[in-house]
Design a protein around this motif. Structure first.
Motif, mmCIF file in Angstrom:
data_model
loop_
_atom_site.group_PDB
_atom_site.id
_atom_site.type_symbol
_atom_site.label_atom_id
_atom_site.label_comp_id
_atom_site.label_asym_id
_atom_site.label_seq_id
_atom_site.Cartn_x
_atom_site.Cartn_y
_atom_site.Cartn_z
ATOM 1 N N GLU A 228 18.396 -0.924 -0.375
ATOM 2 C CA GLU A 228 18.145 0.513 -0.486
ATOM 3 C C GLU A 228 17.050 0.693 -1.524
ATOM 4 O O GLU A 228 17.093 0.089 -2.602
ATOM 5 N N VAL A 229 16.074 1.503 -1.197
ATOM 6 C CA VAL A 229 15.022 1.882 -2.137
ATOM 7 C C VAL A 229 15.464 3.178 -2.787
ATOM 8 O O VAL A 229 15.943 4.087 -2.110
ATOM 9 N N LEU A 230 15.313 3.256 -4.104
ATOM 10 C CA LEU A 230 15.754 4.425 -4.855
ATOM 11 C C LEU A 230 14.564 5.197 -5.401
ATOM 12 O O LEU A 230 13.556 4.608 -5.797
ATOM 13 N N ASP A 231 14.718 6.522 -5.446
ATOM 14 C CA ASP A 231 13.668 7.342 -6.052
ATOM 15 C C ASP A 231 13.911 7.431 -7.558
ATOM 16 O O ASP A 231 14.838 6.814 -8.089
ATOM 17 N N GLY A 232 13.079 8.179 -8.233
ATOM 18 C CA GLY A 232 13.163 8.297 -9.687
ATOM 19 C C GLY A 232 14.462 8.883 -10.198
ATOM 20 O O GLY A 232 14.822 8.699 -11.358
ATOM 21 N N ASP A 233 15.189 9.593 -9.340
ATOM 22 C CA ASP A 233 16.489 10.154 -9.717
ATOM 23 C C ASP A 233 17.643 9.233 -9.364
ATOM 24 O O ASP A 233 18.806 9.579 -9.574
ATOM 25 N N LYS B 260 0.823 -1.207 0.000
ATOM 26 C CA LYS B 260 0.000 0.000 0.000
ATOM 27 C C LYS B 260 0.858 1.259 0.000
ATOM 28 O O LYS B 260 1.951 1.285 0.562
ATOM 29 N N ASN B 261 0.336 2.296 -0.640
ATOM 30 C CA ASN B 261 1.062 3.560 -0.750
ATOM 31 C C ASN B 261 1.382 4.196 0.595
ATOM 32 O O ASN B 261 2.348 4.931 0.713
ATOM 33 N N ASP B 262 0.568 3.917 1.624
ATOM 34 C CA ASP B 262 0.832 4.549 2.918
ATOM 35 C C ASP B 262 1.827 3.772 3.784
ATOM 36 O O ASP B 262 2.145 4.203 4.891
ATOM 37 N N MET B 263 2.351 2.667 3.288
ATOM 38 C CA MET B 263 3.412 1.936 3.987
ATOM 39 C C MET B 263 4.723 2.704 3.809
ATOM 40 O O MET B 263 4.987 3.248 2.736
ATOM 41 N N THR B 264 5.541 2.757 4.863
ATOM 42 C CA THR B 264 6.831 3.429 4.736
ATOM 43 C C THR B 264 7.875 2.480 4.156
ATOM 44 O O THR B 264 7.694 1.262 4.152
ATOM 45 N N VAL B 265 8.958 3.060 3.700
ATOM 46 C CA VAL B 265 10.079 2.270 3.188
ATOM 47 C C VAL B 265 10.573 1.312 4.268
ATOM 48 O O VAL B 265 10.816 0.132 3.998
ATOM 49 N N SER B 266 10.704 1.778 5.497
ATOM 50 C CA SER B 266 11.160 0.909 6.593
ATOM 51 C C SER B 266 10.198 -0.249 6.830
ATOM 52 O O SER B 266 10.632 -1.385 7.045
ATOM 53 N N GLU B 267 8.910 0.030 6.812
ATOM 54 C CA GLU B 267 7.921 -1.035 6.987
ATOM 55 C C GLU B 267 8.020 -2.051 5.855
ATOM 56 O O GLU B 267 7.928 -3.261 6.093
ATOM 57 N N LEU C 253 5.703 4.827 0.548
ATOM 58 C CA LEU C 253 5.925 4.211 -0.760
ATOM 59 C C LEU C 253 5.224 4.977 -1.876
ATOM 60 O O LEU C 253 5.754 5.069 -2.986
ATOM 61 N N GLY C 254 4.066 5.539 -1.596
ATOM 62 C CA GLY C 254 3.366 6.338 -2.604
ATOM 63 C C GLY C 254 4.188 7.534 -3.049
ATOM 64 O O GLY C 254 4.209 7.887 -4.229
ATOM 65 N N THR C 255 4.896 8.148 -2.103
ATOM 66 C CA THR C 255 5.766 9.284 -2.415
ATOM 67 C C THR C 255 6.922 8.836 -3.301
ATOM 68 O O THR C 255 7.291 9.518 -4.260
ATOM 69 N N VAL C 256 7.494 7.683 -2.980
ATOM 70 C CA VAL C 256 8.587 7.137 -3.797
ATOM 71 C C VAL C 256 8.086 6.853 -5.208
ATOM 72 O O VAL C 256 8.714 7.254 -6.201
ATOM 73 N N ARG C 257 6.959 6.190 -5.321
ATOM 74 C CA ARG C 257 6.406 5.850 -6.645
ATOM 75 C C ARG C 257 6.125 7.101 -7.463
ATOM 76 O O ARG C 257 6.347 7.103 -8.688
ATOM 77 N N ASP C 258 5.669 8.149 -6.810
ATOM 78 C CA ASP C 258 5.373 9.402 -7.522
ATOM 79 C C ASP C 258 6.609 10.018 -8.159
ATOM 80 O O ASP C 258 6.492 10.718 -9.168
ATOM 81 N N THR C 259 7.788 9.755 -7.628
ATOM 82 C CA THR C 259 9.013 10.332 -8.201
ATOM 83 C C THR C 259 9.319 9.743 -9.577
ATOM 84 O O THR C 259 10.079 10.333 -10.338
ATOM 85 N N TYR C 260 8.749 8.605 -9.890
ATOM 86 C CA TYR C 260 8.979 7.969 -11.195
ATOM 87 C C TYR C 260 8.011 8.476 -12.256
ATOM 88 O O TYR C 260 8.219 8.248 -13.434
ATOM 89 N N GLU C 261 6.954 9.154 -11.854
ATOM 90 C CA GLU C 261 5.918 9.570 -12.794
ATOM 91 C C GLU C 261 6.162 10.969 -13.360
ATOM 92 O O GLU C 261 5.421 11.407 -14.211
#
Length: 92
Positions: A68-73, A45-52, A83-91
């Motif tokens: 390590e989880v990477l953002d769009g950059d 789910k988008n509201d789960m954190t990277v740590s979770e 996770l939703g914030t991370v996914r948004d960096t790819y869009e």
């Protein structure tokens, strides 16, 4: 057993973000074999954190490895990031 790069691709396909495997503080080569395939079919789910995500999905599947989880950059993402914030960096 698939190679690390195949598992990283599978995580991308399911979760919608890139990851980088580490072991003993070093990046793991993509051609390393002997790890199980990522077993999840649906994205967390988008509201789960990277740590979770690390604690509930990654570490249960890949003991002995860090990730390590990477953002769009391509930058490492802080564990408190949703996770939703991370996914948004790819869009963008």
């Amino acid at each position: 057993m698939p190679k690390i790069k195949a598992v990283e691709k599978r995580i991308w396909d399911v979760e919608g973000f890139d990851v980088q495997f580490h072991q003993n503080g070093k990046d793991v080569r993509g051609d390393k074999q002997g790890v199980p395939q990522y077993g999840y079919e649906r994205a967390a789910k988008n509201d789960m954190t990277v740590s979770e995500w690390r604690d509930t999905r990654f570490h249960n599947s890949y003991p002995g490895y860090q990730v390590e989880v990477l953002d769009g950059d391509g930058a490492f993402v802080h564990g408190g990031t949703k996770l939703g914030t991370v996914r948004d960096t790819y869009e963008e």
